[in-house]
Design a protein around this motif. Structure first.
Motif, PDB file in Angstrom:
ATOM      1  N   GLN A 135      32.479 -68.560   4.920  1.00 29.06           N
ATOM      2  CA  GLN A 135      30.859 -68.376   5.997  1.00 29.06           C
ATOM      3  C   GLN A 135      29.906 -68.095   4.844  1.00 29.06           C
ATOM      4  O   GLN A 135      30.172 -67.169   4.491  1.00 29.06           O
ATOM      5  N   SER A 169      26.944 -71.558   8.052  1.00 35.60           N
ATOM      6  CA  SER A 169      26.922 -72.621   7.759  1.00 35.60           C
ATOM      7  C   SER A 169      28.816 -72.508   6.896  1.00 35.60           C
ATOM      8  O   SER A 169      28.818 -70.223   6.910  1.00 35.60           O
ATOM      9  N   THR A 218      32.737 -73.180   5.121  1.00 33.80           N
ATOM     10  CA  THR A 218      33.626 -74.734   4.764  1.00 33.80           C
ATOM     11  C   THR A 218      35.047 -73.941   4.608  1.00 33.80           C
ATOM     12  O   THR A 218      35.400 -72.916   5.161  1.00 33.80           O
ATOM     13  N   SER A 229      32.981 -79.107   4.148  1.00 30.93           N
ATOM     14  CA  SER A 229      32.734 -78.282   5.435  1.00 30.93           C
ATOM     15  C   SER A 229      33.382 -78.569   6.855  1.00 30.93           C
ATOM     16  O   SER A 229      34.631 -79.470   6.540  1.00 30.93           O
ATOM     17  N   ALA A 230      33.397 -77.770   7.305  1.00 30.13           N
ATOM     18  CA  ALA A 230      33.847 -77.280   8.442  1.00 30.13           C
ATOM     19  C   ALA A 230      33.573 -76.246   9.592  1.00 30.13           C
ATOM     20  O   ALA A 230      32.399 -76.024  10.212  1.00 30.13           O
ATOM     21  N   THR A 231      34.301 -76.621  10.959  1.00 29.48           N
ATOM     22  CA  THR A 231      33.612 -76.283  11.626  1.00 29.48           C
ATOM     23  C   THR A 231      34.403 -75.000  12.456  1.00 29.48           C
ATOM     24  O   THR A 231      35.623 -74.267  11.694  1.00 29.48           O
ATOM     25  N   ILE A 232      34.049 -73.745  12.947  1.00 35.90           N
ATOM     26  CA  ILE A 232      34.790 -72.373  13.555  1.00 35.90           C
ATOM     27  C   ILE A 232      36.216 -72.603  14.188  1.00 35.90           C
ATOM     28  O   ILE A 232      36.822 -72.000  13.898  1.00 35.90           O
ATOM     29  N   GLU A 233      36.577 -73.773  14.537  1.00 36.90           N
ATOM     30  CA  GLU A 233      37.862 -74.112  14.875  1.00 36.90           C
ATOM     31  C   GLU A 233      39.057 -73.782  13.861  1.00 36.90           C
ATOM     32  O   GLU A 233      39.632 -73.841  14.270  1.00 36.90           O
ATOM     33  N   GLU A 234      38.306 -75.034  13.086  1.00 38.04           N
ATOM     34  CA  GLU A 234      38.968 -75.516  12.033  1.00 38.04           C
ATOM     35  C   GLU A 234      39.266 -73.632  11.170  1.00 38.04           C
ATOM     36  O   GLU A 234      40.491 -74.401  10.406  1.00 38.04           O
ATOM     37  N   CYS A 235      38.750 -73.059  10.899  1.00 39.14           N
ATOM     38  CA  CYS A 235      38.300 -72.032   9.823  1.00 39.14           C
ATOM     39  C   CYS A 235      39.152 -71.014  10.773  1.00 39.14           C
ATOM     40  O   CYS A 235      39.409 -70.213  10.177  1.00 39.14           O
ATOM     41  N   GLN A 236      39.255 -70.970  12.438  1.00 40.21           N
ATOM     42  CA  GLN A 236      39.529 -69.573  13.201  1.00 40.21           C
ATOM     43  C   GLN A 236      41.339 -69.422  12.574  1.00 40.21           C
ATOM     44  O   GLN A 236      41.386 -67.645  12.533  1.00 40.21           O
ATOM     45  N   PRO A 241      30.172 -66.207  14.907  1.00 41.63           N
ATOM     46  CA  PRO A 241      29.998 -67.618  15.987  1.00 41.63           C
ATOM     47  C   PRO A 241      28.631 -68.022  15.406  1.00 41.63           C
ATOM     48  O   PRO A 241      27.837 -67.101  14.994  1.00 41.63           O
TER      49      PRO A 241
END
Length: 120
Positions: A54, A60, A62, A77-84, A120
């Motif tokens: 982050q 942002s 990744t 690039s990634a979303t928070i759901e992909e990184c959780q 978040p």
């Protein structure tokens, strides 16, 4: 008296977590002793390790992918759901690794790992 370390047992044990550790862990006086080097299995060589990253300025996200066989990495690039569910990119000090291992085997949350949660 401490029980001697069984290197075969350690190498065969499930992986608790994958993190990066400072070089000083092995270089500082009283640091960790390197007992052996174990080659990666074919399965481990084929596995790509993923970490969440982050940006501290804009938030942002990744995913940082590392090929353990070559040591090369790349970011996407990634979303928070992909990184959780991913380990956060960080270089750990030996003391924090030792705390985290104790907490892991005692079934407790670890304050150092908790401090790396994504914002978040």
């Amino acid at each position: 008296m401490e029980k001697p370390v069984d290197l075969i047992e350690i190498a065969a044990a499930p992986v608790a977590f994958r993190i990066w550790v400072t070089n000083s862990a092995f270089r500082r006086r009283g640091g960790w002793e390197l007992l052996d080097v174990v080659s990666l299995t074919q399965e481990e060589q084929a596995e790509i390790h993923k970490y969440a990253k982050q940006d501290p300025l804009n938030g942002s996200l990744t995913i940082y992918r590392v090929d353990p066989a070559s040591g090369t990495g790349r970011e996407t690039s990634a979303t928070i759901e992909e990184c959780q569910s991913l380990e956060r990119v960080a270089v750990w000090s030996p003391e924090h690794v030792e705390d985290r291992l104790r907490d892991h085997f005692d079934g407790r949350p670890n304050r150092w790992a908790d401090s790396t949660h994504l914002k978040p």
